[in-house]
Design a protein around this motif. Structure first.
Motif, PDB file in Angstrom:
ATOM      1  N   HIS A   5       0.933  -1.223  -0.092  1.00 48.79           N
ATOM      2  CA  HIS A   5       0.081  -0.027  -0.027  1.00 48.79           C
ATOM      3  C   HIS A   5       0.916   1.343  -0.129  1.00 48.79           C
ATOM      4  N   SER A   6       0.349   2.316  -0.666  1.00 44.69           N
ATOM      5  CA  SER A   6       0.908   3.543  -0.550  1.00 44.69           C
ATOM      6  C   SER A   6       1.451   4.275   0.598  1.00 44.69           C
ATOM      7  N   TYR A   7       0.954   3.945   1.569  1.00 41.37           N
ATOM      8  CA  TYR A   7       1.207   4.482   2.881  1.00 41.37           C
ATOM      9  C   TYR A   7       0.776   3.933   4.279  1.00 41.37           C
ATOM     10  N   SER A   8      -0.142   2.860   4.370  1.00 45.87           N
ATOM     11  CA  SER A   8      -0.966   2.498   5.280  1.00 45.87           C
ATOM     12  C   SER A   8       0.193   2.126   6.271  1.00 45.87           C
ATOM     13  N   ALA A  47      -7.907   3.621   4.029  1.00 46.77           N
ATOM     14  CA  ALA A  47      -6.696   3.245   2.870  1.00 46.77           C
ATOM     15  C   ALA A  47      -7.056   3.764   1.595  1.00 46.77           C
ATOM     16  N   ASN A  48      -8.217   4.321   1.233  1.00 45.55           N
ATOM     17  CA  ASN A  48      -8.528   5.141   0.000  1.00 45.55           C
ATOM     18  C   ASN A  48      -9.480   6.175   0.194  1.00 45.55           C
ATOM     19  N   VAL A  67       1.894  14.439   9.865  1.00 39.45           N
ATOM     20  CA  VAL A  67       1.045  15.447   8.784  1.00 39.45           C
ATOM     21  C   VAL A  67       0.536  14.290   7.776  1.00 39.45           C
ATOM     22  N   GLY A  68       1.103  13.382   7.601  1.00 40.03           N
ATOM     23  CA  GLY A  68       0.189  12.149   6.986  1.00 40.03           C
ATOM     24  C   GLY A  68      -1.038  11.632   7.497  1.00 40.03           C
ATOM     25  N   VAL A  69      -0.909  11.208   8.793  1.00 38.50           N
ATOM     26  CA  VAL A  69      -2.171  10.748   9.214  1.00 38.50           C
ATOM     27  C   VAL A  69      -3.284  11.726   9.412  1.00 38.50           C
ATOM     28  N   LEU A 115      -1.727  10.113  -1.152  1.00 39.37           N
ATOM     29  CA  LEU A 115      -0.232  10.240  -0.585  1.00 39.37           C
ATOM     30  C   LEU A 115       0.414   8.931  -0.827  1.00 39.37           C
ATOM     31  N   PHE A 116       1.643   9.050  -0.677  1.00 40.70           N
ATOM     32  CA  PHE A 116       2.767   8.151  -0.847  1.00 40.70           C
ATOM     33  C   PHE A 116       3.923   8.350   0.129  1.00 40.70           C
TER      34      PHE A 116
END
Length: 605
Positions: free
Chosen positions: A117-120, A152-153, A445-447, A470-471
């Motif tokens: 997955h790209s970030y999870s 996730a999406n 930042v990501g979360v 996000l990646f």
């Protein structure tokens, strides 16, 4: 939303449920005593009046039976209330524990974690102590899967995010409704294959009563059976003739279709409670007054020909419960012998299937939607100081925040920072000593972006942004199965990133210490080349590094900004303030930590 602190609300509901449970238990004890008294008194009175008048003793028996049945039904109703109140106690205790930092009562969703997955994986979306575990209050399997899919999406369209925000805010204000919904989802432990079996059944009807003879027999045979029994009792037909008819005709007709009947029964058997649960959940959705467009739309789609989905599902539950009578051998013999019971009910179930089977998928989907929305709403309710993000309609990415913190850290422990991305600043190059807060900041930042694009409040005083994909590249792992080294796995991850950017994808990237799997000179050259590529491809995001020399790139690229976290060594102790500052980090702490831990001794050098 209510202004009361969440803990106070849960404590009040806990006290209320405890008080109500005590009253229900007292009523149950009274019912038990009353049933016993009715039984004893009835036996005594019947014994005393039997020789005097059969009519009186029969009347006493009838009255006592009616009273006993009434008390049994009352007992069952009170047991239902007791079960609900125990679950209310449980969920309020769990929420109080959650507010104190204990997430163990909630499923962590490890099964949804993926290295691909790209970030999870990097942002701790799933697993112990994850964002999913913090949010998850789902009680249905489909609801749990849907919540995981949402995290996730995340939504990318502003209008869709606003609709989700509106629904989450409305549900957050309906604490009683959310708790009633969750209680119902927890009443039945849904097995993994049940829903799949049910949906397969509604889409693949099995015809049992499939010809004129059987349709006629359903009504003619019971009449003929009772006539023959009457003739037998009157002495016109022998018992053996009646027995031969009983075995050959009613059971012969039923037995000829027994495989198809068993197939239907095996699908529905044991699912009566699940169907009743679905009915209760649909009634809760249908019976509430909704204002948000998303909730209103779901509610309106549940109505069909003047009746509600909850009524239809309960009808199926009653039919399945009646078919379950065949599990009792004596009942099966009597009911099928005299009434062709199985055939009557599989025919009624088939009619239900034809009329409503096509809607079941949507009904279950609606339940899952409200289950997942309730989880997001509970998260919003539990964090009243979090800000509801403001959406910016812009072609470029934008994020402006004040006092942004990590939502999984307690308010007393976390340190908040301001951050801004836009046309002038697209990439942050973040430097700093070990343990100074770089990785936590990147995940913060990501979360929060994941939360914002899911329509929930975020851990900030204010948060304005435009949606973006996000990646991340923070926890790359080697693979023995694929014979891949750590370095090659990292290169593949970066290759995936560049390919997406070259297709025109707008990405917010979060990278932590690029190219860790090679020597320092190679790492510097490779990192510099990658950063130049990212700038050229108009990427937004954060890149954390220990390579201070990379900071010189900011002079060449105006959209690249240097940010740092510092550590101070005072009185032989490390002091961290975890505050984001402008510029390149100046202080290091690795040798100090090694000396403190006895790994090296600088005095020997």
């Amino acid at each position: 939303m209510a202004t009361d602190l969440p803990k106070e609300v849960y404590e009040q509901k806990l006290l209320s449920a405890t008080s109500s449970l005590g009253k229900v238990k007292n009523q149950l004890n009274t019912i038990v005593v009353a049933r016993l008294m009715v039984f004893i008194i009835a036996i005594i009175l019947i014994a005393l009046t039997f020789r005097i008048s059969i009519l009186i003793s029969t009347s006493i028996f009838i009255v006592a039976s009616i009273a006993f049945i009434f008390l049994v039904k009352k007992h069952l109703k009170l047991k239902e209330q007791e079960a609900d109140l125990k679950l209310r106690l449980r969920i309020n205790k769990e929420e109080i524990a959650y507010l104190e930092g204990d997430l163990t009562a909630f499923a962590a969703g490890e099964e949804f974690s993926s290295h691909e997955h790209s970030y999870s994986l990097d942002l701790d979306i799933f697993g112990e102590g994850s964002l999913f575990q913090s949010i998850n209050r789902t009680g249905t399997m489909r609801g749990k899967e849907l919540l995981a899919w949402w995290l996730a999406n995340p939504l990318q369209e502003i209008d869709e995010i606003k609709l989700r925000q509106e629904a989450v805010q409305e549900l957050a204000a309906k604490t009683d409704w959310r708790q009633s919904f969750r209680v119902r989802t927890l009443r039945e432990n849904e097995k993994p294959d049940w829903q799949k079996e049910l949906l397969h059944w509604v889409n693949h009807p099995v015809q049992v009563v499939d010809n004129v003879f059987l349709k006629t027999a359903l009504f003619a045979i019971p009449v003929l059976t009772f006539i023959l029994m009457g003739l037998m009792l009157a002495g016109y037909v022998s018992f053996f003739v009646f027995l031969a008819y009983f075995i050959l005709v009613p059971f012969g007709i039923t037995g000829f279709r027994v495989k198809r009947i068993n197939r239907i029964h095996s699908t529905l058997s044991g699912k009566v409670n699940l169907l009743q649960q679905y009915g209760h959940l649909l009634f809760l959705i249908e019976g509430e007054h909704w204002k948000s467009a998303l909730a209103t739309k779901e509610q309106e789609q549940l109505r069909e020909a003047g009746r509600t989905a909850g009524e239809h599902i309960r009808q199926l539950a009653r039919l399945a419960s009646s078919l379950d009578n065949r599990l009792n051998m004596i009942a099966a013999l009597v009911l099928n012998g005299f009434l062709l019971w199985d055939l009557h009910y599989v025919r009624a179930i088939r009619k239900w299937q034809e009329a409503h089977g096509g809607h079941v998928e949507h009904w279950i989907s609606a339940i899952a939607t409200f289950d997942a929305l309730s989880s997001l709403a509970t998260f919003a309710f539990n964090h009243p100081r979090f800000a509801l993000p403001e959406l910016a309609a812009t072609d470029d990415f934008l994020m402006e925040t004040l006092e942004l913190g990590h939502p999984l850290l307690h308010e007393k422990e976390r340190v908040d920072n301001n951050i801004s991305f836009g046309k002038n600043e697209r990439l942050y190059l973040v430097t700093g000593a070990n343990m100074a807060g770089k990785s936590t900041f990147l995940r913060t930042v990501g979360v929060n972006l994941v939360l914002a694009m899911n329509g929930t409040p975020v851990c900030a005083r204010s948060f304005r942004f435009a949606p973006i994909r996000l990646f991340t590249g923070m926890r790359t792992r080697d693979s023995l199965q694929k014979h891949e080294s750590y370095f090659f796995a990292e290169l593949k991850r970066l290759q995936q990133l560049i390919r997406q950017l070259r297709t025109g994808a707008r990405l917010f990237i979060i990278l932590d210490e690029i190219l860790k799997g090679t020597n320092s000179q190679d790492q510097h050259q490779g990192s510099e080349a990658l950063i130049r590529q990212l700038v050229k491809l108009d990427a937004y995001g954060l890149i954390a590094t220990h390579d201070l020399a990379l900071g010189s790139l900011a002079a060449e690229f105006p959209h690249l900004a240097n940010k740092r976290f510092e550590v101070e060594i005072q009185n032989d102790k490390l002091n961290f303030d975890y505050k984001l500052k402008d510029g390149i980090s100046q202080n290091l702490n690795a040798t100090f930590l090694m000396r403190q831990m006895g790994i090296s001794d600088l005095s020997e050098q």
